[in-house]
Structure formats: structure tokens, C-alpha cells
Design an enzyme around this catalytic site. Sequence first.
Site, mmCIF file in Angstrom:
data_model
loop_
_atom_site.group_PDB
_atom_site.id
_atom_site.type_symbol
_atom_site.label_atom_id
_atom_site.label_comp_id
_atom_site.label_asym_id
_atom_site.label_seq_id
_atom_site.Cartn_x
_atom_site.Cartn_y
_atom_site.Cartn_z
ATOM 1 N N GLU A 92 0.855 -1.244 -0.211
ATOM 2 C CA GLU A 92 -0.051 -0.039 -0.075
ATOM 3 C C GLU A 92 0.940 1.035 0.036
ATOM 4 O OE1 GLU A 92 -1.809 -0.496 3.584
ATOM 5 O OE2 GLU A 92 -0.045 -0.020 4.710
ATOM 6 N N CYS A 112 7.523 -6.602 6.835
ATOM 7 C CA CYS A 112 8.593 -5.531 7.390
ATOM 8 C C CYS A 112 9.332 -6.555 8.418
ATOM 9 C CB CYS A 112 7.916 -4.545 8.193
ATOM 10 S SG CYS A 112 9.412 -3.479 8.725
ATOM 11 N N CYS A 116 7.875 -3.752 14.770
ATOM 12 C CA CYS A 116 7.627 -2.830 15.960
ATOM 13 C C CYS A 116 6.060 -3.067 16.553
ATOM 14 C CB CYS A 116 7.429 -1.357 15.456
ATOM 15 S SG CYS A 116 9.120 -0.841 14.727
ATOM 16 N N CYS A 119 2.932 -1.323 15.092
ATOM 17 C CA CYS A 119 2.891 -1.300 13.612
ATOM 18 C C CYS A 119 2.187 -2.505 13.014
ATOM 19 C CB CYS A 119 4.297 -0.848 13.297
ATOM 20 S SG CYS A 119 3.984 -0.578 11.295
ATOM 21 N N CYS A 336 0.668 2.667 8.695
ATOM 22 C CA CYS A 336 1.236 1.714 7.983
ATOM 23 C C CYS A 336 0.779 0.013 8.030
ATOM 24 C CB CYS A 336 2.887 1.536 8.279
ATOM 25 S SG CYS A 336 3.413 3.148 8.722
HETATM 26 N N1 SAH Z 1 10.887 0.993 8.876
HETATM 27 C C1 SAH Z 1 10.882 2.370 8.794
HETATM 28 C C2 SAH Z 1 9.920 2.845 7.913
HETATM 29 C C3 SAH Z 1 8.571 2.673 8.320
HETATM 30 S S1 SAH Z 1 7.815 4.001 8.951
HETATM 31 C C4 SAH Z 1 11.056 2.864 10.006
HETATM 32 O O1 SAH Z 1 10.690 2.205 10.979
HETATM 33 O O2 SAH Z 1 11.041 4.217 10.025
HETATM 34 C C5 SAH Z 1 7.221 3.847 10.223
HETATM 35 C C6 SAH Z 1 6.718 4.861 10.992
HETATM 36 O O3 SAH Z 1 5.359 4.937 10.986
HETATM 37 C C7 SAH Z 1 7.206 4.977 12.426
HETATM 38 O O4 SAH Z 1 8.074 5.697 12.614
HETATM 39 C C8 SAH Z 1 5.912 5.220 13.213
HETATM 40 O O5 SAH Z 1 5.980 6.785 13.409
HETATM 41 C C9 SAH Z 1 4.621 5.076 12.254
HETATM 42 N N2 SAH Z 1 3.740 4.323 12.701
HETATM 43 C C10 SAH Z 1 3.584 2.837 12.276
HETATM 44 N N3 SAH Z 1 2.332 2.475 13.022
HETATM 45 C C11 SAH Z 1 2.128 3.284 13.599
HETATM 46 C C12 SAH Z 1 0.860 3.626 14.736
HETATM 47 N N4 SAH Z 1 0.080 2.374 14.680
HETATM 48 N N5 SAH Z 1 0.741 4.743 15.309
HETATM 49 C C13 SAH Z 1 1.605 5.777 14.937
HETATM 50 N N6 SAH Z 1 2.741 5.790 14.190
HETATM 51 C C14 SAH Z 1 2.623 4.479 13.428
#
Ligand code: SAH
Length: 353
Positions: A92, A112, A116, A119, A336
Amino acid sequence: MKPTILSRSLKEIEDICVQLGKPKFHARQLHDWIWKKFQLDPNKMTNLSLDFRNSISEYFSFSPLELVKVQDSADGETKKFLWRLHDSALVESVLIIAPDRKTVCVSSQVGCPARCAFCASGKKGLIRNLSWEEIVAQVMLIQSHIQEQNEMVTNIVYMGMGEPMKNYEEMVKSVRILIDPNFLGFSQRRVTVSTVGVVEGIRRFAHEGLKVNLVLSLHAPNQVVRQKIIPYARQYALEDILSAMDEYFAVTKRDITYEYTLLEGINDEVEHAQELVKLLRGKQCTVNLIPYNPIPGIRLKRPSAERIEAFREVLNNAYVVNTCRYTKGVDIAAACGQLALQEGEPALRVINQ
Ligand code: SAH
């Protein structure tokens, strides 16, 4: 599988024209359709003869992505695009719409490896890397989608699914195409790569001769809390990651941004903010606070407005530049990975658990 025409240079397309017995100038026309008009549907390349389009289509595919659906948020501020790849994998992209900018958030991998806790993208681990063509096509197809309303993509962020530094070669190639005036021609200041903190990747990236923005997804002021939130963080000491970020800043002179997703009771205490101030002392950087955007099935909480303000106050008092971004597009699950997750994943082998 046919190779994609996107990977052919103008010179190569000219050679193909000669082989097909077509005039060489067709190559420039085709190249302009793709790279100047973002047209990846040969049926719409109306000034090229049908015969030529048919011959080229026999050997090459045009779009590496097929649009499955577009979802608009109720507030009109985000649009989420779900794509199917040639092997049926789903990824996406998100278009974030602000009055002064249209930002495309691209995916760099299917799934990924970072996993995290907050995420959705990493819930099933890494499925596969995207090719540079699959990354760049996300921007091109969204541009083609919005230019009908006379809009232009202005910014690109690598913050969709995946860890860009773990798909290093293809990510760097895609950045070069985005900023090359013969291709998409974006200013480097408008391209941002975000990483979970892959030390060797960040250091290598510093010496690519690029000057794009770099963001570190920090999320914690120390190694212990960071590992709780990011299982992947075990692989790198926080101090090594920060020194790699310093190197990127020293070489490129681009300001660094630290992303910090606020999770209630985990990383949002005033003490965490104080530790963060110490950690970033002397660095020219911005902290981007993102209150957690709830994802079904994940038992984490977004802190209250009071807790967020208390955290910010500590940063403000120490003159740490910070912004607080309430994630846009909550109603269409714009965090994401959520959309692809809802659609159900194709039965692909999950690697790199
Ligand atoms: N792997 C890379 C690129 C992904 S960006 C990285 O970790 O930077 C990932 C970003 O999306 C994270 O920094 C976070 O701020 C955001 N993110 C993902 N899921 C989220 C959620 N449920 N709530 C808030 N921010 C989120």
C-alpha cells in the site's frame, strides 16, 4: 514474466525501436509518456501507433502495480492505495493531502522485518523486497491519479511498509530515479527516507552523494525501552545508531528527524522525555512525536492529551525542537500496514522471522 519497460533507458528503447523496424523517435515519445506524463497504460499513449504499442507490449510489461482499491478518509486528508504485485503480493501507499503539499508515503518491502509492537506492517515479518520499479511506480501511479484534478505530488516519504535500509540497493536506485531530472525530477529536499536504525545502512547512505532527508524511528530514550517496542532493536546499540545518524548529518548537512511514537505507560513518562533531552543534547534535530494510532488486535494505548502535553513541555523547556503529529486518516486505517493486513495476505513464504 515480461520485464518492465520502466527499467529500460532511452537508448535501450531506441534500440528496441530499431529491432522492431520502427522509427527511433518513438522511443522519446514513449519515454515522455512514462517519465513526464506518468502514464503506465499503453492504451492511453494516444500519439503512438497501435501497432507500435502492441509490439512493445509483447515484450514488456508497463505497470508493475495493479490498483486494487483506493480508500478516502472522511476528512479528505488521506487516500490509501492498495496495490497487487505480479506475484499477487499486496502493498500500500498513502497520499497525505495538505493545502501546501501532497505527500506520497511509499512502501519499500512487502511486510517488514522490524516488527515494531505498534505497527501492523511487520506482524507477519518480511515477505519480500520491492524492486526499485515497484517503489517508483507507487509515486507515478498516484501522480497520474491526482493530475486529473490538476494536483501534483510534491513530497515522498519512505514510511509505508518495510524497512528501506534492509532493501538498500533497490531503495537507493528508487531515490536516484525520483530525483533525476530525466526521470521524476523531485528536489532532494522533498524526499525523506525513514529507518528503524540499521547502522551499516545509515553509514553507507551517508556516502551515496545524496542529500535527502533522513528520519530515525527512535521511539525510546534508551536501549531497554527501545527493545521492548522494537524487537529488531536488539541487533544494534542505540549509541551506534545515533553516531551513524550524526555521520549522516556531518556528511550531508541535512537536519535529522527523530520519530517518537507515544505509547501510554511505555515511553511517554516525563522521565522518558528528560532522558530523551539528554540523549539528543547538542544535536541539530527535530523530534516528531506521533501519538499511537490504535490498530485492532494490538493492546497498546494512545496517551491522553495531558500526558502528551507534559512530555512536550519537557522538550520545549530544554529547547528541543519538536512537532506533534496526530496521525491522519485514522478512519481509513492509514497507519502503516493496516490496509494490506485487512485485505488478507497472499500465501507467500514469510522469511526473516
Ligand atoms: N521501517 C521504517 C519505515 C516505516 S515508517 C521505520 O521504522 O522508520 C514507520 C513509522 O510509522 C514509524 O516511525 C511510526 O512513527 C509510524 N507508525 C507505524 N504504525 C503506527 C501507529 N500504529 N501509530 C503511530 N505511528 C505509527
